[in-house]
Design an enzyme around this catalytic site. Structure first.
Site, PDB file in Angstrom:
ATOM      1  N   ARG A   1      -0.467 -15.968 -20.001  1.00 45.67           N
ATOM      2  CA  ARG A   1      -0.012 -15.461 -21.298  1.00 45.67           C
ATOM      3  C   ARG A   1      -1.188 -14.961 -22.118  1.00 45.67           C
ATOM      4  O   ARG A   1      -2.232 -15.600 -22.186  1.00 45.67           O
ATOM      5  CB  ARG A   1       0.699 -16.568 -22.076  1.00 45.67           C
ATOM      6  CG  ARG A   1       1.389 -16.076 -23.325  1.00 45.67           C
ATOM      7  CD  ARG A   1       1.894 -17.203 -24.203  1.00 45.67           C
ATOM      8  NE  ARG A   1       2.168 -18.441 -23.513  1.00 45.67           N
ATOM      9  CZ  ARG A   1       1.848 -19.638 -23.997  1.00 45.67           C
ATOM     10  NH1 ARG A   1       1.232 -19.739 -25.156  1.00 45.67           N
ATOM     11  NH2 ARG A   1       2.153 -20.727 -23.334  1.00 45.67           N
TER      12      ARG A   1
ATOM     13  N   SER B   1       7.970 -15.340 -24.318  1.00 48.80           N
ATOM     14  CA  SER B   1       8.662 -16.575 -24.703  1.00 48.80           C
ATOM     15  C   SER B   1       8.869 -16.629 -26.216  1.00 48.80           C
ATOM     16  O   SER B   1       9.414 -15.712 -26.808  1.00 48.80           O
ATOM     17  CB  SER B   1       7.897 -17.789 -24.181  1.00 48.80           C
ATOM     18  OG  SER B   1       8.636 -18.973 -24.342  1.00 48.80           O
ATOM     19  N   HIS B   2       8.394 -17.711 -26.854  1.00 47.72           N
ATOM     20  CA  HIS B   2       8.601 -17.892 -28.296  1.00 47.72           C
ATOM     21  C   HIS B   2       7.435 -17.354 -29.110  1.00 47.72           C
ATOM     22  O   HIS B   2       7.398 -17.533 -30.333  1.00 47.72           O
ATOM     23  CB  HIS B   2       8.777 -19.384 -28.592  1.00 47.72           C
ATOM     24  CG  HIS B   2       7.588 -20.204 -28.191  1.00 47.72           C
ATOM     25  ND1 HIS B   2       7.314 -20.512 -26.876  1.00 47.72           N
ATOM     26  CD2 HIS B   2       6.586 -20.751 -28.919  1.00 47.72           C
ATOM     27  CE1 HIS B   2       6.198 -21.219 -26.828  1.00 47.72           C
ATOM     28  NE2 HIS B   2       5.736 -21.371 -28.040  1.00 47.72           N
TER      29      HIS B   2
ATOM     30  N   LYS C   1       5.840 -15.805 -16.097  1.00 42.64           N
ATOM     31  CA  LYS C   1       6.270 -17.113 -15.607  1.00 42.64           C
ATOM     32  C   LYS C   1       6.572 -16.952 -14.127  1.00 42.64           C
ATOM     33  O   LYS C   1       7.350 -16.081 -13.742  1.00 42.64           O
ATOM     34  CB  LYS C   1       7.499 -17.610 -16.375  1.00 42.64           C
ATOM     35  CG  LYS C   1       7.190 -17.963 -17.826  1.00 42.64           C
ATOM     36  CD  LYS C   1       8.408 -18.530 -18.542  1.00 42.64           C
ATOM     37  CE  LYS C   1       8.040 -18.927 -19.975  1.00 42.64           C
ATOM     38  NZ  LYS C   1       9.202 -19.476 -20.732  1.00 42.64           N
TER      39      LYS C   1
ATOM     40  N   ASP D   1      15.374 -18.777 -28.773  1.00 42.67           N
ATOM     41  CA  ASP D   1      14.044 -18.188 -28.918  1.00 42.67           C
ATOM     42  C   ASP D   1      14.026 -16.833 -28.227  1.00 42.67           C
ATOM     43  O   ASP D   1      15.060 -16.323 -27.775  1.00 42.67           O
ATOM     44  CB  ASP D   1      12.965 -19.139 -28.395  1.00 42.67           C
ATOM     45  CG  ASP D   1      12.900 -19.207 -26.877  1.00 42.67           C
ATOM     46  OD1 ASP D   1      13.905 -18.886 -26.214  1.00 42.67           O
ATOM     47  OD2 ASP D   1      11.834 -19.598 -26.346  1.00 42.67           O
TER      48      ASP D   1
ATOM     49  N   ASP E   1      13.134 -15.541 -25.405  1.00 42.92           N
ATOM     50  CA  ASP E   1      13.619 -15.336 -24.031  1.00 42.92           C
ATOM     51  C   ASP E   1      14.757 -16.288 -23.682  1.00 42.92           C
ATOM     52  O   ASP E   1      15.135 -16.398 -22.525  1.00 42.92           O
ATOM     53  CB  ASP E   1      12.479 -15.442 -23.023  1.00 42.92           C
ATOM     54  CG  ASP E   1      11.839 -16.826 -22.962  1.00 42.92           C
ATOM     55  OD1 ASP E   1      11.935 -17.571 -23.961  1.00 42.92           O
ATOM     56  OD2 ASP E   1      11.237 -17.170 -21.921  1.00 42.92           O
TER      57      ASP E   1
ATOM     58  N   ASP F   1      15.181 -19.546 -23.543  1.00 39.14           N
ATOM     59  CA  ASP F   1      15.085 -20.808 -22.808  1.00 39.14           C
ATOM     60  C   ASP F   1      14.925 -22.003 -23.753  1.00 39.14           C
ATOM     61  O   ASP F   1      14.898 -23.153 -23.299  1.00 39.14           O
ATOM     62  CB  ASP F   1      13.969 -20.779 -21.754  1.00 39.14           C
ATOM     63  CG  ASP F   1      12.577 -20.569 -22.339  1.00 39.14           C
ATOM     64  OD1 ASP F   1      12.433 -20.442 -23.568  1.00 39.14           O
ATOM     65  OD2 ASP F   1      11.612 -20.529 -21.539  1.00 39.14           O
ATOM     66  N   ARG F   2      14.861 -21.743 -25.063  1.00 38.14           N
ATOM     67  CA  ARG F   2      14.837 -22.823 -26.056  1.00 38.14           C
ATOM     68  C   ARG F   2      16.033 -22.664 -26.990  1.00 38.14           C
ATOM     69  O   ARG F   2      16.354 -21.553 -27.415  1.00 38.14           O
ATOM     70  CB  ARG F   2      13.568 -22.779 -26.919  1.00 38.14           C
ATOM     71  CG  ARG F   2      12.273 -22.991 -26.177  1.00 38.14           C
ATOM     72  CD  ARG F   2      11.150 -23.087 -27.176  1.00 38.14           C
ATOM     73  NE  ARG F   2       9.842 -23.185 -26.551  1.00 38.14           N
ATOM     74  CZ  ARG F   2       8.764 -23.693 -27.142  1.00 38.14           C
ATOM     75  NH1 ARG F   2       8.854 -24.120 -28.395  1.00 38.14           N
ATOM     76  NH2 ARG F   2       7.619 -23.752 -26.514  1.00 38.14           N
TER      77      ARG F   2
ATOM     78  N   GLU G   1      13.087 -31.553 -24.263  1.00 39.04           N
ATOM     79  CA  GLU G   1      11.881 -31.637 -25.075  1.00 39.04           C
ATOM     80  C   GLU G   1      12.220 -31.414 -26.547  1.00 39.04           C
ATOM     81  O   GLU G   1      13.203 -30.742 -26.880  1.00 39.04           O
ATOM     82  CB  GLU G   1      10.884 -30.554 -24.656  1.00 39.04           C
ATOM     83  CG  GLU G   1      10.230 -30.747 -23.323  1.00 39.04           C
ATOM     84  CD  GLU G   1       9.115 -29.723 -23.130  1.00 39.04           C
ATOM     85  OE1 GLU G   1       7.945 -30.115 -23.271  1.00 39.04           O
ATOM     86  OE2 GLU G   1       9.410 -28.547 -22.869  1.00 39.04           O
TER      87      GLU G   1
ATOM     88  N   SER H   1      10.857 -29.361 -28.293  1.00 37.62           N
ATOM     89  CA  SER H   1      10.750 -27.915 -28.510  1.00 37.62           C
ATOM     90  C   SER H   1      12.063 -27.177 -28.293  1.00 37.62           C
ATOM     91  O   SER H   1      12.151 -25.990 -28.586  1.00 37.62           O
ATOM     92  CB  SER H   1       9.689 -27.333 -27.575  1.00 37.62           C
ATOM     93  OG  SER H   1      10.067 -27.530 -26.225  1.00 37.62           O
TER      94      SER H   1
ATOM     95  N   HIS I   1      13.618 -27.028 -25.181  1.00 36.59           N
ATOM     96  CA  HIS I   1      13.868 -26.827 -23.753  1.00 36.59           C
ATOM     97  C   HIS I   1      14.810 -27.927 -23.279  1.00 36.59           C
ATOM     98  O   HIS I   1      14.478 -29.115 -23.375  1.00 36.59           O
ATOM     99  CB  HIS I   1      12.565 -26.915 -22.952  1.00 36.59           C
ATOM    100  CG  HIS I   1      11.667 -25.732 -23.074  1.00 36.59           C
ATOM    101  ND1 HIS I   1      11.917 -24.540 -22.436  1.00 36.59           N
ATOM    102  CD2 HIS I   1      10.512 -25.558 -23.757  1.00 36.59           C
ATOM    103  CE1 HIS I   1      10.954 -23.675 -22.714  1.00 36.59           C
ATOM    104  NE2 HIS I   1      10.090 -24.270 -23.524  1.00 36.59           N
TER     105      HIS I   1
END
Length: 466
Positions: A14, A103-104, A113, A249, A251, A253-254, A333, A335, A337
């Site tokens: 990243r 991502s975020h 990823k 988020d 993408d 995934d959160r 998590e 976060s 996830h």
């Protein structure tokens, strides 16, 4: 070839697009990934997707060129949220996948990823890919390219698993089988390409906020861990009298959740809902995995529900790995996830997580707030991040383990979580940034202040500005 090692992080690659993450780097990553697969004796096609950030187009083109020049057959799945890239590893004839996503992170960032077979690549494997990229020694052959459209197939899969949602008739002032009132905020991230197709299939008609794809994120940054990014969603939930608000988020995934009063439901409390549901349906005695930043309310609730709480390191890849090792039905998590092995594929997916949450709410006839009404509310801080150079942060955390370990009971699975009896404090080094992360929780405001003062005071004595 010389490029920044700093972009090869613990869980992904990243950096800032066009600065340290260039198209030249992307081509090298493609060649290095091919070399990595060759070393492991893996043969087969690789799926490649990207989120909707503008920089993704050029990075995608360069990455695919690098893969094909090294003999890798590429299945282009187009612009999709990250969970759909994971889904492709389970449902397409591929041996791994790469998702191009920031991502975020802010819109100027992007990254890769990486996945092998049906799992994520992280830790030493990413560093190995860095060494291979630097060496420039890649296989040389001619790979092929074909495209697969997977969004509709993914939507069909989730809709079949979740079914049609209807409201339990026990809710006050609600007619029987009255549809849930839902607000969904995609933040104009990649989830915008899926959410408007998915949720109507579940028999609901959500109000969609910012669900038009625009990877510059012009309305607010799509990171539901920051309360300011949830202000529009909270206002819409209150205005509409909605049962629930859901945010994704960049993408998807959160997940972020707002209850019917406009309060934020953080990841650790959200996991309580998923864990109770899974344990009630599939049997007690199973493990539930969560990260070290979670509230003490979470392990207490898991134990009360008949599960075995397992606190583990922060990081989506290591949480997923631990979930599979312990055969946990769900994991999560702070976060946002959330991982689902029971009834799903085992990866983190906020779109599926949202659908599953709506299924739980609809079946229970209760709001999220009511589902959590019996869970104690501790006094806690948000995640506190303070600058600390990469070459110092891990050493300071080791000193903290020694200092606090001589005075209190400590957990050292990831940094040091100091147990004060009626509260706790955490000091850990970030795996992705030059930062030390802290969080504090207690049963009273007075005790919280005492714990925070003691631990931040010690950190300050080490030259860290808190």
């Amino acid at each position: 070839m010389a490029f920044s090692r700093a972009i090869f992080r613990e869980y992904d690659i990243r950096g800032v697009a066009g600065k340290d993450l260039t198209e030249e780097v992307a081509t090298a990553v493609g060649g290095a990934f091919a070399a990595f697969l060759a070393q492991k004796g893996v043969k087969g096609a690789i799926s490649v997707g990207r989120d909707n950030r503008p920089s993704g187009e050029g990075l995608h083109r360069a990455l695919v060129a690098g893969l094909m020049a090294s003999g890798i057959d590429v299945v282009d799945i187009g612009i999709v949220p990250t969970p759909l890239a994971y889904w492709s590893q389970h449902n397409l004839d591929v041996m791994g996948g790469i998702q191009i996503t920031g991502s975020h992170n802010p819109p100027e960032y992007n990254g890769f990823k990486l996945g092998l077979d049906k799992s994520s690549i992280f830790g030493p494997d990413i560093q190995q890919i860095y060494e291979l990229a630097v060496s420039g020694k890649f296989p040389r052959a001619k790979g092929s390219l074909r495209s697969e459209q997977i969004i509709d197939r993914y939507v069909d899969d989730i809709a079949e698993r979740i079914g049609t949602l209807s409201r339990d008739s026990s809710r006050e002032n609600r007619g029987p089988r009255n549809a849930l009132k839902v607000v969904i905020d995609c933040g104009k991230g990649a989830g915008s390409l899926v959410a408007p197709r998915l949720f109507p299939r579940l028999g609901i008609k959500p109000r969609f906020l910012f669900c038009e794809s625009d990877g510059t994120f012009p309305n607010h940054h799509p990171d539901p861990t920051d309360p300011k990014n949830l202000e529009d969603l909270i206002a819409a939930v209150k205005k509409d009298g909605a049962d629930i608000g859901i945010a994704f988020d960049g993408d998807a995934d959160r997940i972020g959740v707002i209850d019917d009063t406009g309060e934020i439901v953080w990841g650790d409390y959200l996991l309580i809902i998923y864990a109770r549901d899974a344990l009630a349906r599939t049997g007690k005695g199973q493990s539930i995995v969560f990260d070290v930043k979670a509230s003490q309310a979470l392990p207490e609730a898991i134990t009360k529900a008949g599960g075995t709480p397992i606190m583990w390191k922060t990081g989506h890849s290591v949480i997923e790995e631990k979930m599979h090792q312990t055969h946990a039905p769900v994991a999560g998590e702070m976060s946002g996830h959330m991982f689902f092995a029971e009834g799903f594929y085992g990866f983190d997916d906020a779109l599926y997580g949202a659908a599953r949450l709506l299924r739980i709410v609809a079946d229970s006839g209760k709001s999220v707030r009511e589902l959590l009404a019996d869970v104690p509310r501790f006094v806690s801080t948000p995640e506190i991040r303070v600058d600390c150079p990469d070459d110092r942060k891990f050493g300071i955390v080791e000193e903290a383990k020694t200092y606090f370990g001589a005075r209190y009971q400590v957990l050292t699975v990831d940094g040091v979580r100091v147990l004060f009896g009626d509260g706790w404090g955490l000091i850990r080094a970030s795996n992705t940034q030059p930062v030390i992360v802290m969080r504090f929780e207690a049963r009273t405001s007075e005790q919280l202040e005492k714990i925070q003062s003691e631990m931040q005071g010690w950190l300050g004595s080490k030259g860290v500005k808190v």
